[in-house]
Design a protein around this motif. Structure first.
Motif, PDB file in Angstrom:
ATOM      1  N   GLN A  85      49.927  37.276  32.577  1.00 50.30           N
ATOM      2  CA  GLN A  85      50.707  36.947  33.766  1.00 50.30           C
ATOM      3  C   GLN A  85      50.251  37.797  34.952  1.00 50.30           C
ATOM      4  OE1 GLN A  85      54.777  37.472  32.549  1.00 50.30           O
ATOM      5  NE2 GLN A  85      54.784  35.597  31.313  1.00 50.30           N
ATOM      6  N   GLU A  86      49.952  39.061  34.694  1.00 54.28           N
ATOM      7  CA  GLU A  86      49.467  39.944  35.757  1.00 54.28           C
ATOM      8  C   GLU A  86      48.100  39.487  36.270  1.00 54.28           C
ATOM      9  OE1 GLU A  86      49.560  43.868  34.071  1.00 54.28           O
ATOM     10  OE2 GLU A  86      51.754  43.953  34.091  1.00 54.28           O
ATOM     11  N   ILE A  87      47.234  39.006  35.363  1.00 53.00           N
ATOM     12  CA  ILE A  87      45.924  38.507  35.773  1.00 53.00           C
ATOM     13  C   ILE A  87      46.101  37.341  36.738  1.00 53.00           C
ATOM     14  CG2 ILE A  87      43.873  37.255  34.956  1.00 53.00           C
ATOM     15  CD1 ILE A  87      44.033  39.046  32.412  1.00 53.00           C
ATOM     16  N   PHE A  88      46.995  36.412  36.414  1.00 59.32           N
ATOM     17  CA  PHE A  88      47.226  35.273  37.299  1.00 59.32           C
ATOM     18  C   PHE A  88      47.862  35.708  38.607  1.00 59.32           C
ATOM     19  CE2 PHE A  88      46.446  32.670  33.589  1.00 59.32           C
ATOM     20  CZ  PHE A  88      45.751  31.612  34.157  1.00 59.32           C
ATOM     21  N   GLN A  89      48.722  36.689  38.566  1.00 59.95           N
ATOM     22  CA  GLN A  89      49.341  37.197  39.788  1.00 59.95           C
ATOM     23  C   GLN A  89      48.275  37.758  40.723  1.00 59.95           C
ATOM     24  OE1 GLN A  89      52.425  36.920  40.894  1.00 59.95           O
ATOM     25  NE2 GLN A  89      51.925  38.028  42.766  1.00 59.95           N
ATOM     26  N   VAL A  90      47.377  38.573  40.186  1.00 59.76           N
ATOM     27  CA  VAL A  90      46.298  39.141  41.005  1.00 59.76           C
ATOM     28  C   VAL A  90      45.407  38.024  41.527  1.00 59.76           C
ATOM     29  CG1 VAL A  90      44.204  40.550  40.937  1.00 59.76           C
ATOM     30  CG2 VAL A  90      46.318  41.401  39.908  1.00 59.76           C
ATOM     31  N   ALA A  91      45.052  37.072  40.656  1.00 61.80           N
ATOM     32  CA  ALA A  91      44.171  35.971  41.065  1.00 61.80           C
ATOM     33  C   ALA A  91      44.802  35.150  42.178  1.00 61.80           C
ATOM     34  CB  ALA A  91      43.850  35.086  39.864  1.00 61.80           C
ATOM     35  N   ASN A  92      46.101  34.901  42.100  1.00 62.10           N
ATOM     36  CA  ASN A  92      46.767  34.077  43.104  1.00 62.10           C
ATOM     37  C   ASN A  92      47.008  34.813  44.414  1.00 62.10           C
ATOM     38  OD1 ASN A  92      46.833  31.719  41.586  1.00 62.10           O
ATOM     39  ND2 ASN A  92      48.702  32.341  40.540  1.00 62.10           N
ATOM     40  N   PRO A 147      38.161  39.869  40.713  1.00 61.39           N
ATOM     41  CA  PRO A 147      37.182  40.333  39.734  1.00 61.39           C
ATOM     42  C   PRO A 147      37.162  39.492  38.453  1.00 61.39           C
ATOM     43  CG  PRO A 147      38.912  41.967  40.053  1.00 61.39           C
ATOM     44  CD  PRO A 147      39.137  40.883  41.049  1.00 61.39           C
ATOM     45  N   VAL A 148      38.305  39.050  37.996  1.00 66.36           N
ATOM     46  CA  VAL A 148      38.340  38.267  36.758  1.00 66.36           C
ATOM     47  C   VAL A 148      37.626  36.934  36.968  1.00 66.36           C
ATOM     48  CG1 VAL A 148      39.821  37.118  35.085  1.00 66.36           C
ATOM     49  CG2 VAL A 148      40.420  39.394  35.920  1.00 66.36           C
ATOM     50  N   ARG A 149      38.008  36.199  37.999  1.00 63.68           N
ATOM     51  CA  ARG A 149      37.382  34.900  38.243  1.00 63.68           C
ATOM     52  C   ARG A 149      35.893  35.043  38.525  1.00 63.68           C
ATOM     53  NH1 ARG A 149      41.575  31.087  41.646  1.00 63.68           N
ATOM     54  NH2 ARG A 149      43.324  31.351  40.227  1.00 63.68           N
ATOM     55  N   ASP A 150      35.528  36.015  39.332  1.00 68.97           N
ATOM     56  CA  ASP A 150      34.134  36.205  39.705  1.00 68.97           C
ATOM     57  C   ASP A 150      33.271  36.536  38.488  1.00 68.97           C
ATOM     58  OD1 ASP A 150      31.921  36.678  41.627  1.00 68.97           O
ATOM     59  OD2 ASP A 150      32.134  38.743  40.911  1.00 68.97           O
ATOM     60  N   ILE A 151      33.699  37.479  37.704  1.00 67.73           N
ATOM     61  CA  ILE A 151      32.899  37.908  36.558  1.00 67.73           C
ATOM     62  C   ILE A 151      32.872  36.835  35.481  1.00 67.73           C
ATOM     63  CG2 ILE A 151      32.760  39.597  34.682  1.00 67.73           C
ATOM     64  CD1 ILE A 151      33.811  41.660  36.782  1.00 67.73           C
ATOM     65  N   VAL A 152      34.004  36.233  35.192  1.00 68.04           N
ATOM     66  CA  VAL A 152      34.031  35.181  34.170  1.00 68.04           C
ATOM     67  C   VAL A 152      33.152  34.007  34.591  1.00 68.04           C
ATOM     68  CG1 VAL A 152      35.511  33.473  33.027  1.00 68.04           C
ATOM     69  CG2 VAL A 152      36.229  35.854  33.151  1.00 68.04           C
ATOM     70  N   ALA A 153      33.201  33.631  35.859  1.00 72.56           N
ATOM     71  CA  ALA A 153      32.351  32.532  36.333  1.00 72.56           C
ATOM     72  C   ALA A 153      30.875  32.886  36.170  1.00 72.56           C
ATOM     73  CB  ALA A 153      32.665  32.220  37.793  1.00 72.56           C
ATOM     74  N   ARG A 154      30.538  34.127  36.387  1.00 72.14           N
ATOM     75  CA  ARG A 154      29.132  34.547  36.326  1.00 72.14           C
ATOM     76  C   ARG A 154      28.596  34.596  34.902  1.00 72.14           C
ATOM     77  NH1 ARG A 154      26.303  36.777  40.731  1.00 72.14           N
ATOM     78  NH2 ARG A 154      24.489  37.848  39.971  1.00 72.14           N
TER      79      ARG A 154
END
Length: 154
Positions: free
Chosen positions: A31-38, A46-53
């Protein structure tokens, strides 16, 4: 039973598929990951960028090749991976090197010899990929059965 949007009504399928444990230890973390992403949608997440890469198949396969076979030259890695083009392997290795996951060593010989190997950061990522690979191996048959059911229901 009420059919939910996006679900198929399979004959005889009355099994509840949401069989999560009532208390999932990592739930708050996700839930915290989605909060930061949103909240950082227009900034670098960082999560979206690194996972996409790293989540494309070529990055994973390059990391597995280097983790499994150690230091490799470009053509050795291309041979190990198989159906990757020279251009895609070049782009993939450049991205992994830029992210600090792979080192590229050029030897001053004629012709130049170039070798690639995982960094400690790359080995750490490979260990995480190994967990995913184990999960895929353990659950592959079940997923294939579900896909077949889905195709037959369509």
């Amino acid at each position: 039973m009420i059919k939910q949007e996006g679900t198929l009504a399979l004959p005889g399928n009355t099994e509840v598929t949401n069989s999560q444990p009532s208390t999932f230890a990592g739930e708050k973390k996700f839930q915290e990951i989605f909060q930061v992403a949103n909240t950082t949608r227009n900034q670098l997440c960082p999560v979206r960028d690194i996972v996409a890469r790293i989540s494309d198949k070529w990055s994973m396969l390059a990391i597995f090749a280097l983790g499994g076979f150690g230091t490799l030259r470009f053509n050795e890695m291309k041979h190990k991976i198989g159906d990757i083009s020279q251009r895609m392997l070049t782009v993939t290795l450049r991205n992994l090197e830029a992210d600090g996951l792979v080192t590229r060593t050029v030897f001053p010989e004629i012709p130049p010899r170039v070798e690639y190997q995982l960094t400690p950061l790359g080995y750490g990522l490979m260990q995480q990929f190994s967990l995913l690979a184990d999960w895929a191996t353990d659950n592959g048959e079940q997923i294939l059965r579900c896909r077949q059911l889905q195709r037959n229901a369509s």
